[in-house]
Design a protein around this motif. Structure first.
Motif, PDB file in Angstrom:
ATOM      1  N   THR A 130       0.801  -1.221   0.000  1.00  0.00           N
ATOM      2  CA  THR A 130       0.000   0.000   0.000  1.00  0.00           C
ATOM      3  C   THR A 130       0.836   1.275   0.000  1.00  0.00           C
ATOM      4  O   THR A 130       0.430   2.291  -0.583  1.00  0.00           O
TER       5      THR A 130
ATOM      6  N   ASN B 123      -9.162   3.230   8.825  1.00  0.00           N
ATOM      7  CA  ASN B 123      -8.216   2.642   7.881  1.00  0.00           C
ATOM      8  C   ASN B 123      -8.913   2.129   6.637  1.00  0.00           C
ATOM      9  O   ASN B 123      -8.351   2.141   5.538  1.00  0.00           O
ATOM     10  N   ALA B 124     -10.157   1.672   6.805  1.00  0.00           N
ATOM     11  CA  ALA B 124     -10.886   1.090   5.685  1.00  0.00           C
ATOM     12  C   ALA B 124     -11.498   2.136   4.771  1.00  0.00           C
ATOM     13  O   ALA B 124     -11.625   1.921   3.561  1.00  0.00           O
ATOM     14  N   THR B 125     -11.889   3.272   5.320  1.00  0.00           N
ATOM     15  CA  THR B 125     -12.705   4.231   4.560  1.00  0.00           C
ATOM     16  C   THR B 125     -11.960   5.476   4.103  1.00  0.00           C
ATOM     17  O   THR B 125     -12.447   6.185   3.227  1.00  0.00           O
TER      18      THR B 125
ATOM     19  N   THR C 192      -8.238   7.409   2.796  1.00  0.00           N
ATOM     20  CA  THR C 192      -6.896   7.251   2.255  1.00  0.00           C
ATOM     21  C   THR C 192      -5.962   8.106   3.109  1.00  0.00           C
ATOM     22  O   THR C 192      -5.817   9.312   2.899  1.00  0.00           O
TER      23      THR C 192
ATOM     24  N   SER D  96      -9.726 -10.166   0.686  1.00  0.00           N
ATOM     25  CA  SER D  96     -10.087  -8.796   0.332  1.00  0.00           C
ATOM     26  C   SER D  96      -9.177  -8.259  -0.772  1.00  0.00           C
ATOM     27  O   SER D  96      -9.651  -7.654  -1.752  1.00  0.00           O
TER      28      SER D  96
ATOM     29  N   SER E 148      -9.777  -2.795   2.242  1.00  0.00           N
ATOM     30  CA  SER E 148     -10.869  -2.139   2.961  1.00  0.00           C
ATOM     31  C   SER E 148     -11.929  -3.125   3.424  1.00  0.00           C
ATOM     32  O   SER E 148     -12.407  -3.052   4.561  1.00  0.00           O
TER      33      SER E 148
END
Length: 426
Positions: A250, A317-319, A321, A382, A390
């Motif tokens: 990432t 962290n998921a939603t 950037t 995922s 995410s």
């Protein structure tokens, strides 16, 4: 100081010291694929085998799964053959796995490495050996301190993340396995000469039977604790093992920029290991703090707080950037609260299952390993399905919310039944 002096006078401190080193090194070995994940993936790619996201997740999760299941197996072995014999046989299997990996070298296949991963589970199962080995020598009034010392194993994980990537950069990733085999061999002989099983006049073995496990598995509270620990320890070990791979996937550009500014002599794989170690250290050092907080305000309220913070951080962290350093902060807070939740869970377990704590440690410890396995596989799924993590983070947040709802469902019953007479805060 008085309690430390009591440890020297009332038990067998060489056994306690040997158990501490055994457990600490074993956890480093158990999780070593995490800090070496990118080096191993690149090595296989250079030889023509491109690992998919699911392949990577399977490789990282197998030692965690194997360690979870072997904890129960080794628990039975400790009762039947003694902790020392069980530790030495397990250590020989681990040494064999490490040496075999080194001598296979660049010719190792993916399936062979999966087999090695299963054997590394014997290192993770040391939880079921080191704690009884040390604890059987000491009276109840010192058990908390003794088991805390013997169980301070997560520092091994931190050391693995700090040093393994640098060693792999200089000498190749297989050299880390050879180094660990050397350390494990030294530890084997240390255990031979220092560790002793407590004599019958000090500790009377009460062998666990399969029916003991089956009886407790019928108790609904067992399953609530399994869920809580699958999230707290499973989240800790799952994120810990997967973290370097996540950062490399990432944030490679951001880490390269840090390498040019702050850490000019390091490559990004080493930098990822350093930041992984930092986040794991947070959960490691704060686990006993979590237990102390639970002692003061109660395990239920503590878990509410710790799990709620984990949900918020995971959803962030998921939603969003997030910039690299902010992501590290989010993971640091996440791992810190998972570590403290580990301490809170085991503040409650001895109060509920005081007479069955040995069996419950095996059951709940296995649940923690299974939780870590599920998290790693979910993150791999995922990435493979959505080309991102995410969905994996949101699933973990959702399961944690279920656990928070579960706490709300059981708290009144716990406080008015066994909690009313347990002697501690619920």
């Amino acid at each position: 100081m008085a309690r430390l002096q009591a440890i020297k006078e009332e038990g067998h401190w060489p056994t306690l010291l040997a158990a501490f080193f055994y457990f600490d090194l074993s956890f480093m070995i158990w999780t070593i694929l995490g800090p070496l994940s990118t080096e191993i993936v690149e090595s296989f790619a250079a030889n023509g085998f491109i690992m998919s996201s699911n392949d990577k997740a399977t490789l990282l999760s197998l030692p965690i799964l194997s360690g979870a299941l072997l904890r129960i197996v080794l628990g039975f072995s400790v009762d039947k053959f003694g902790a020392k014999k069980t530790a030495l046989v397990s250590q020989l299997l681990v040494i064999f796995a490490l040496v075999f990996t080194y001598f296979l070298g660049e010719g190792i296949t993916y399936n062979q490495l999966l087999g090695i991963s299963i054997l590394l589970g014997f290192a993770g199962a040391s939880f079921a050996v080191a704690l009884p080995q040390a604890g059987q020598w000491y009276p109840p009034k010192l058990q908390g301190l003794v088991l805390g010392i013997a169980g301070s194993a997560n520092f091994g994980v931190v050391m693995g993340f700090i040093f393994a990537p640098k060693i792999a950069e200089l000498y190749g990733w297989q050299s880390v396995f050879l180094l660990e085999a050397g350390l494990a061999t030294i530890l084997f002989f240390t255990y031979v000469f220092m560790a002793q099983d407590a004599p019958s006049n000090v500790y009377k073995v009460n062998p666990k039977k399969l029916k003991d496990y089956m009886k407790l598995l019928k108790d609904k509270d067992t399953w609530w604790f399994n869920l809580f620990y699958a999230i707290s320890f499973g989240g800790f070990v799952g994120f810990g093992v997967f973290l370097k791979l996540y950062l490399m996937d990432t944030y490679p550009t951001e880490m390269a920029e840090l390498g040019l500014s702050w850490l000019a002599e390091e490559n990004i794989k080493v930098i990822a290991g350093y930041f992984g170690a930092l986040c794991i250290f947070a959960g490691t050092i704060l686990r006993p703090i979590g237990g102390a907080i639970a002692d003061k305000m109660g395990g239920v309220k503590s878990l509410y707080i710790f799990f709620s913070i984990v949900v918020v951080m995971t959803v962030l962290n998921a939603t969003l950037t997030l910039p690299f350093l902010l992501v590290i902060l989010v993971f640091f807070i996440t791992m810190a609260n998972l570590g403290m939740a580990n301490g809170a869970v085991f503040q409650l377990v001895p109060q509920r299952f005081a007479k069955d704590i040995g069996v419950m440690v095996g059951i709940i410890g296995a649940a923690g390993g299974l939780g870590g396995t599920a998290l790693i596989k979910t993150l791999g799924w995922s990435k493979a399905t959505f080309d991102g993590y995410s969905a994996g983070f949101l699933i973990f947040a959702g399961v944690t919310l279920i656990a928070i709802a579960g706490i709300s469902m059981v708290k009144t019953r716990w406080r008015t039944t066994w909690g009313a007479t347990s002697g501690g805060r619920i």
